[in-house]
Design an enzyme around this catalytic site. Sequence first.
Site, mmCIF file in Angstrom:
data_model
loop_
_atom_site.group_PDB
_atom_site.id
_atom_site.type_symbol
_atom_site.label_atom_id
_atom_site.label_comp_id
_atom_site.label_asym_id
_atom_site.label_seq_id
_atom_site.Cartn_x
_atom_site.Cartn_y
_atom_site.Cartn_z
ATOM 1 N N LEU A 136 0.864 -1.179 0.000
ATOM 2 C CA LEU A 136 0.000 0.000 0.000
ATOM 3 C C LEU A 136 0.900 1.228 0.000
ATOM 4 O O LEU A 136 1.995 1.201 0.565
ATOM 5 C CB LEU A 136 -0.897 0.020 1.248
ATOM 6 C CG LEU A 136 -1.932 -1.095 1.392
ATOM 7 C CD1 LEU A 136 -2.652 -0.973 2.734
ATOM 8 C CD2 LEU A 136 -2.946 -1.077 0.252
ATOM 9 N N ASP A 137 0.430 2.307 -0.610
ATOM 10 C CA ASP A 137 1.191 3.548 -0.595
ATOM 11 C C ASP A 137 1.369 4.039 0.843
ATOM 12 O O ASP A 137 0.583 3.698 1.737
ATOM 13 C CB ASP A 137 0.477 4.628 -1.406
ATOM 14 C CG ASP A 137 0.355 4.265 -2.878
ATOM 15 O OD1 ASP A 137 1.187 3.477 -3.361
ATOM 16 O OD2 ASP A 137 -0.582 4.767 -3.526
ATOM 17 N N LYS A 138 2.373 4.872 1.045
ATOM 18 C CA LYS A 138 2.691 5.378 2.372
ATOM 19 C C LYS A 138 1.460 5.896 3.112
ATOM 20 O O LYS A 138 1.261 5.596 4.294
ATOM 21 C CB LYS A 138 3.737 6.496 2.251
ATOM 22 C CG LYS A 138 4.041 7.214 3.556
ATOM 23 C CD LYS A 138 4.969 8.409 3.323
ATOM 24 C CE LYS A 138 5.152 9.210 4.617
ATOM 25 N NZ LYS A 138 5.986 10.417 4.391
ATOM 26 N N ARG A 235 -5.465 5.662 -7.581
ATOM 27 C CA ARG A 235 -5.281 7.115 -7.631
ATOM 28 C C ARG A 235 -5.150 7.591 -9.074
ATOM 29 O O ARG A 235 -5.738 8.608 -9.462
ATOM 30 C CB ARG A 235 -4.067 7.489 -6.799
ATOM 31 C CG ARG A 235 -4.208 7.108 -5.318
ATOM 32 C CD ARG A 235 -2.879 7.120 -4.589
ATOM 33 N NE ARG A 235 -2.281 8.440 -4.596
ATOM 34 C CZ ARG A 235 -1.020 8.677 -4.230
ATOM 35 N NH1 ARG A 235 -0.230 7.669 -3.868
ATOM 36 N NH2 ARG A 235 -0.551 9.901 -4.248
#
Length: 314
Positions: A136-138, A235
């Site tokens: 997962l992204d930060k 996104r």
Amino acid sequence: MKLIQQRFEVAAEHAGDRLDIALHRLLPDYSRSRIQDWIQQGFVSLNQRSCKPRQKVYRGDRIELDVPQQVRLSDKPQALEFGLLYEDEDLFVIDKPAGLVVHPAAGHRDGTLVNGLLARDPALEQLPRAGIVHRLDKDTTGVMVVARNLVAHQSLVDQLQRRVVSREYVAVARGVITAGRRIETGIGRHPRQRKKMAVRADGKPAITHFQVARRFDHFTHVELQLETGRTHQIRVHMAHIHHPLIGDPDYGGRAQLAAGIAPELATLIRGFARQALHARRLRLLHPRTGEASEFEAPLPRDMRALLDALEQYD
């Protein structure tokens, strides 16, 4: 201690392949360059003999790996806070908080999920990426699964490649979306901004499905399912259809709020410090039992507050 101690018998589907290619297909989480290094360093044998990366393999050949542990200095155990939704001898299922980087990289040499996982289970240093099979992204929150042994790791990687794993997300997008849809594009590195991704005709195939959960005056609560798992996929896709996520620093552009929006709501939206994206649910087959398993991470406090405010001022 060994990083990998594994035995393979070459199947018909790999007959005629180069040794490095066959091994890469058997161990897809390791790069071909790393596998070539292992062969050249003598960590791999073919029919109990030394071998070369370009050597052909044939059905029934025996490949043996005995790769010694090589721990990077950055991958040291560190006590970090993250929720643990489930654990057994094969899996950790975690609830990743916002702000936690998954893998050590430039600018984030420590303090990552990898470091935190090693503090919980030092044996994870034997596995590629400390058992992490997806990311997962930060600043994306939610559920992630981590393998705790090589058998579980290989099972999860295989399930992801065959699209057996189901990943569901919730997000809040800008604008009013009339209906859900399937988004299918190529996604690749942005041609000018190398830290970003972009929709590209020559990119890797990426498929996202979403449904409308609730429409507000100027925003939409959506539920999404990933069919593929490209970097920043949700996104990029939501920005591509002109409904970027609230708070997205990379793909949201400058937040233009409609005239007449309540000041309190405007302040909350402008101050939302990350993309409004949460990995809510994960479904997979347990690598040991084969049983269908489902794990869910509750909405974090900031997204609950955002949705409550949108409902209050709708």
